[in-house]
Design a protein around this motif. Structure first.
Motif, PDB file in Angstrom:
ATOM      1  N   UNK A  18      11.492 -27.850   1.936  1.00 19.56           N
ATOM      2  CA  UNK A  18      11.273 -28.124   0.413  1.00 19.56           C
ATOM      3  C   UNK A  18      10.207 -27.290   0.022  1.00 19.56           C
ATOM      4  N   UNK A  19       9.808 -26.058   0.716  1.00 18.44           N
ATOM      5  CA  UNK A  19       8.613 -25.528   0.055  1.00 18.44           C
ATOM      6  C   UNK A  19       8.686 -23.876   0.494  1.00 18.44           C
ATOM      7  N   UNK A  26      -3.008 -20.560  -1.652  1.00 20.64           N
ATOM      8  CA  UNK A  26      -3.329 -21.078  -0.475  1.00 20.64           C
ATOM      9  C   UNK A  26      -2.676 -22.282  -0.675  1.00 20.64           C
ATOM     10  N   UNK A  27      -2.396 -23.000   0.823  1.00 23.52           N
ATOM     11  CA  UNK A  27      -1.595 -24.388   0.919  1.00 23.52           C
ATOM     12  C   UNK A  27      -2.381 -25.200   1.888  1.00 23.52           C
ATOM     13  N   UNK A  28      -2.621 -26.496   1.402  1.00 21.15           N
ATOM     14  CA  UNK A  28      -2.847 -27.413   2.557  1.00 21.15           C
ATOM     15  C   UNK A  28      -1.600 -28.041   3.302  1.00 21.15           C
ATOM     16  N   UNK A  29      -2.001 -28.264   4.469  1.00 21.78           N
ATOM     17  CA  UNK A  29      -0.774 -28.535   5.202  1.00 21.78           C
ATOM     18  C   UNK A  29      -1.367 -29.865   6.298  1.00 21.78           C
ATOM     19  N   UNK A  30      -0.464 -30.705   6.443  1.00 20.88           N
ATOM     20  CA  UNK A  30      -0.754 -31.954   7.262  1.00 20.88           C
ATOM     21  C   UNK A  30       0.527 -31.758   8.461  1.00 20.88           C
ATOM     22  N   UNK A  31      -0.086 -31.317   9.684  1.00 21.63           N
ATOM     23  CA  UNK A  31       0.747 -31.153  10.736  1.00 21.63           C
ATOM     24  C   UNK A  31       0.725 -32.186  11.786  1.00 21.63           C
ATOM     25  N   UNK A  79      -7.141 -20.923   7.345  1.00 23.72           N
ATOM     26  CA  UNK A  79      -8.762 -20.647   6.819  1.00 23.72           C
ATOM     27  C   UNK A  79      -9.601 -22.129   7.454  1.00 23.72           C
ATOM     28  N   UNK A  80      -8.818 -22.937   7.254  1.00 23.79           N
ATOM     29  CA  UNK A  80      -9.504 -24.224   7.896  1.00 23.79           C
ATOM     30  C   UNK A  80      -8.668 -24.930   8.553  1.00 23.79           C
ATOM     31  N   UNK A  81      -9.167 -25.747   9.656  1.00 30.40           N
ATOM     32  CA  UNK A  81      -8.404 -26.310  10.519  1.00 30.40           C
ATOM     33  C   UNK A  81      -9.162 -27.873  10.971  1.00 30.40           C
ATOM     34  N   UNK A  82      -8.853 -28.814  10.627  1.00 36.08           N
ATOM     35  CA  UNK A  82      -9.512 -30.129  11.019  1.00 36.08           C
ATOM     36  C   UNK A  82      -8.576 -30.943  12.018  1.00 36.08           C
ATOM     37  N   UNK A  92      -5.857 -25.435   6.015  1.00 39.16           N
ATOM     38  CA  UNK A  92      -5.512 -24.713   4.974  1.00 39.16           C
ATOM     39  C   UNK A  92      -5.262 -23.266   5.280  1.00 39.16           C
ATOM     40  N   UNK A  93      -4.023 -23.002   4.666  1.00 38.35           N
ATOM     41  CA  UNK A  93      -3.577 -21.723   4.850  1.00 38.35           C
ATOM     42  C   UNK A  93      -3.551 -20.675   3.743  1.00 38.35           C
ATOM     43  N   UNK A  94      -3.965 -19.468   3.917  1.00 38.43           N
ATOM     44  CA  UNK A  94      -3.857 -18.527   2.999  1.00 38.43           C
ATOM     45  C   UNK A  94      -2.739 -17.622   3.107  1.00 38.43           C
TER      46      UNK A  94
END
Length: 220
Positions: A18-19, A26-31, A79-82, A92-94
Motif C-alpha cells: 500500500x505504499x 524520505x520514508x520512516x519504516x518499522x521493519x 540514512x538512520x537505523x535503530x 529512515x530511508x532516502x
C-alpha cells in the motif's frame, strides 16, 4: 551519495502492498518481519541500499511467498537505523533513483532481483524552475485550506523532483495512481499531473470554504 551501478545489478527488494516510494523523499519504516529484518541487517553491512516496490493487486493470496510486483520501484539508502531489542528495526530511508526489475533472482530469505536504474528524463533548467515555482505556489495555496496545517518551509527550498514527489506521497490518491505517476519518465509531465490534481482540489476547497464550520475539521 555514491554513484549508481551501470547496467544490471542485484538489489534486495522490499515489496509493500500500500505504499509507493519516490526519489528525493524520505520514508520512516518499522521493519518487523524476520525476512526483512535480515534484509536490513545485510544492507547495513554492505551499501545500505535496497529497493521498494509495490505489490500488484491480489497479493493477499501469497503475501508470505513471492506475489507479483510492479517492475518500476525506487532504490533507497538507509540514512538512520535503530535496532530494537527483539530484532526489529526503525529506519529512515532516502529515495535515490527509480529502477526497473529485469528479472527476479531469489526469494530466500528475502526477494532479490536484477535491476537497472531508470532516472527521469531531464529538461532545461529554465523550464524546470518555472514548473517548480508554479507547483510550489499551488502547494502553498492548498495548505491554507487544510485545518491545523502548519507552514512547510521546505516547499520554498527543494527542487522540482523532491517537491513533486513529496506532494504525490502526501496526497490521498489511490496507490495504483501513485504507481502510474512513478512510472512517468518525464519529471515535468509528472509535475503537471500533480499540479492539475492540486488545482482541482483547491477549486473544490474554495467552493466549500463558506460552508465549513470554523475550528471543527470533522465538519469539513
Amino acid at each position: 551519495m555514491g554513484a549508481y551501478p551501470e547496467g544490471e545489478f542485484v538489489l534486495p527488494l522490499f515489496p509493500l502492498p500500500n505504499l509507493v516510494f519516490f526519489p528525493g523523499t524520505r520514508l520512516p519504516l518499522h521493519v518487523f518481519e524476520p525476512r526483512y529484518r535480515q534484509m536490513i541487517a545485510d544492507a547495513l553491512q554492505s551499501d545500505k541500499r535496497f529497493g521498494i516496490v509495490l505489490l500488484r493487486p491480489g497479493w493477499e493470496a501469497d503475501y508470505f511467498g513471492a506475489p507479483p510486483i510492479y517492475e518500476c520501484g525506487t532504490m533507497g539508502t538507509i540514512e538512520q537505523a535503530v535496532p530494537l531489542d527483539d530484532g526489529r528495526y526503525n529506519i529512515l530511508v532516502h529515495g535515490d533513483v527509480r529502477f526497473r526489475v529485469v528479472d527476479e533472482v531469489g526469494s530466500l530469505p528475502y526477494r532479490t532481483a536484477k535491476v537497472i536504474v531508470s532516472p527521469e528524463a531531464q529538461r532545461g533548467a529554465t523550464e524546470a524552475y518555472a514548473q517548480r515555482e508554479w507547483l510550489a505556489d499551488l502547494a502553498q495555496q492548498y495548505i491554507k485550506y487544510l485545518p491545523q496545517q502548519s507552514a512547510v518551509p521546505e516547499i520554498e527550498t527543494v527542487g522540482l523532483d523532491a517537491l513533486a514527489n513529496a506532494l504525490i506521497m502526501s496526497l490521498n490518491l489511490e496507490v495504483e495512481e501513485k504507481q502510474r505517476l512513478l512510472e512517468i519518465d518525464d519529471l515535468i509531465a509528472r509535475a503537471e499531473k500533480v499540479g492539475s490534481e492540486l488545482q482541482n482540489r483547491i477549486e473544490s476547497l474554495r467552493f466549500l470554504a463558506p460552508f465549513r464550520r470554523e475550528n471543527d475539521p470533522s465538519k469539513n
